[in-house]
Design an enzyme around this catalytic site. Structure first.
Site, PDB file in Angstrom:
ATOM      1  N   LYS A 111      -4.085  20.924 -11.482  1.00  0.00           N
ATOM      2  CA  LYS A 111      -5.422  20.456 -11.108  1.00  0.00           C
ATOM      3  C   LYS A 111      -6.341  21.627 -10.797  1.00  0.00           C
ATOM      4  CE  LYS A 111      -4.334  15.783  -9.575  1.00  0.00           C
ATOM      5  NZ  LYS A 111      -4.070  14.929  -8.394  1.00  0.00           N
ATOM      6  N   LYS A 191       0.903  12.085 -22.617  1.00  0.00           N
ATOM      7  CA  LYS A 191       1.145  10.957 -21.723  1.00  0.00           C
ATOM      8  C   LYS A 191      -0.087  10.049 -21.737  1.00  0.00           C
ATOM      9  CE  LYS A 191       1.533  10.024 -16.818  1.00  0.00           C
ATOM     10  NZ  LYS A 191       1.920  10.407 -15.478  1.00  0.00           N
ATOM     11  N   LYS A 194      -6.055   7.449 -18.934  1.00  0.00           N
ATOM     12  CA  LYS A 194      -7.418   6.990 -19.144  1.00  0.00           C
ATOM     13  C   LYS A 194      -8.312   8.153 -19.573  1.00  0.00           C
ATOM     14  CE  LYS A 194     -10.892   4.382 -16.697  1.00  0.00           C
ATOM     15  NZ  LYS A 194     -11.127   3.447 -15.601  1.00  0.00           N
TER      16      LYS A 194
END
Ligand code: TRP
Length: 326
Positions: A111, A191, A194
């Protein structure tokens, strides 16, 4: 009955990846365990978001979870920020968590790369809040995907660290890997997520479902209709595994390996089966959207139950720490 805790970020509408990887499993776990299911909005604020949209994201997520069959009478479904004990315990656990340990978290490193302009302390502390979520309810088992195993192991170390320093309060939770820890997206590569746009929303229309499945990646070796294909190398076939009967799957394997059917036929059958599977969920979702009070009530009752249990844990914790009791 053993206690289970799991959390999901309020990313808005559920999609096939969350459904197959998590929520489908949650509904099954209710049979065997006492379950807490939490929409983790405090985790979500570590990434940039639009405050005006947060309420809708939480509502969409919660109503989708209910529509999939999580039963608010049996399980405790709630929103994290409704139970302030989560952040309170997080602060206390911060004095057990080790900087070096948190620095090694894969998700933090990932991240940090993705949001290099906003590596906030919340992002770094994310696993400690997650530990607080789980430990507050003394959950024994935490259903998660492979990418969360490191965080659950971290939570075990935190529980141990707390118990060693202040006396035994917490059980060490165990990761309970979902049977489908990683669902590959329609691109056949990454994977399902969204943000990558390689998935299908649970509330998608029939037309949209068909369109998306038609564009899905199949066995890359099968270029022409006359080529035979290998179902084991085809992600569309792996999706049949979730939604199609044995009979349909045999039809695909026989047809694909002999070029008896084309990818178009195989995809059409998958779309038919997926639509059939999602229809009751979509119907229930539409009812909930028409009666939002039902969702609000379920979440309020859930928060109430969660708070009672969390408050008990915090009383023990405060005592152990020797804090001023008033
Ligand atoms: N970090 C989890 C995820 O992104 C969500 C989460 C927050 C969670 N708290 C949790 C999962 C507690 C399990 C238990 O998927």
């Amino acid at each position: 009955m053993k206690t289970v805790f799991s959390g999901i970020q309020p990313s808005g509408e559920l999609h096939l990846g969350n459904y197959l990887g998590a929520i489908r499993n949650w509904t099954a776990l209710q049979e065997e365990f006492f379950c807490y299911f939490c929409v983790v909005d405090y985790h979500a604020i570590t990434q940039s978001y639009e405050p005006k949209e947060m309420k809708t994201r939480v509502f969409e997520m919660a109503s989708d979870i209910l529509a999939c069959g999580v039963d608010p009478e049996r399980s405790v479904l709630f929103v994290q920020s409704q139970v302030p004990e989560h952040t309170e315990l997080c602060w206390i656990l911060n004095s057990v968590a080790q900087f070096g340990d948190l620095s090694r978290m894969t998700q933090f490193k990932d991240k940090s790369q993705r949001q290099a302009d906003n590596i906030n302390v919340g992002l770094f502390d994310y696993p400690v809040l997650q530990s607080a979520d789980i430990l507050l309810y003394n959950a024994e088992a935490v259903p998660v995907g492979q990418d969360q195993v490191q965080h659950i192991e971290f939570a075990r170390r935190i529980a141990r660290g707390f118990n060693n320093r202040w006396g035994k309060v917490f059980k060490e939770p165990e990761a309970k890997l979902t049977s489908t820890p990683k669902i590959i997206g329609l691109d056949g590569k990454a994977k399902m997520s969204k943000s990558l746009g390689n998935t299908i929303a649970l509330g998608a229309t029939d037309k949209d479902i068909r369109k998306r499945i038609n564009r899905a990646m199949t066995d890359p070796q099968r270029e022409k209709r006359e080529d035979t294909g290998n179902p084991d190398k085809c992600n569309v076939y792996s999706l049949h595994g979730f939604f199609s009967t044995d009979e349909d799957r045999t039809w695909v394997v026989d047809g694909c390996t002999t070029a008896g059917i084309g990818c178009v036929d195989c995809k059409k059958r998958l779309a038919d089966n997926l639509i059939e599977h999602l229809t009751p969920i979509r119907t229930r979702k539409a009812e909930l959207v028409a009666n939002p009070d039902e969702v609000h009530d379920a979440l309020n009752k859930g928060a109430e139950k969660a708070r009672q249990s969390a408050a008990k844990t915090m009383t023990k914790v405060r005592k152990k720490l020797g804090l001023w009791q008033g």
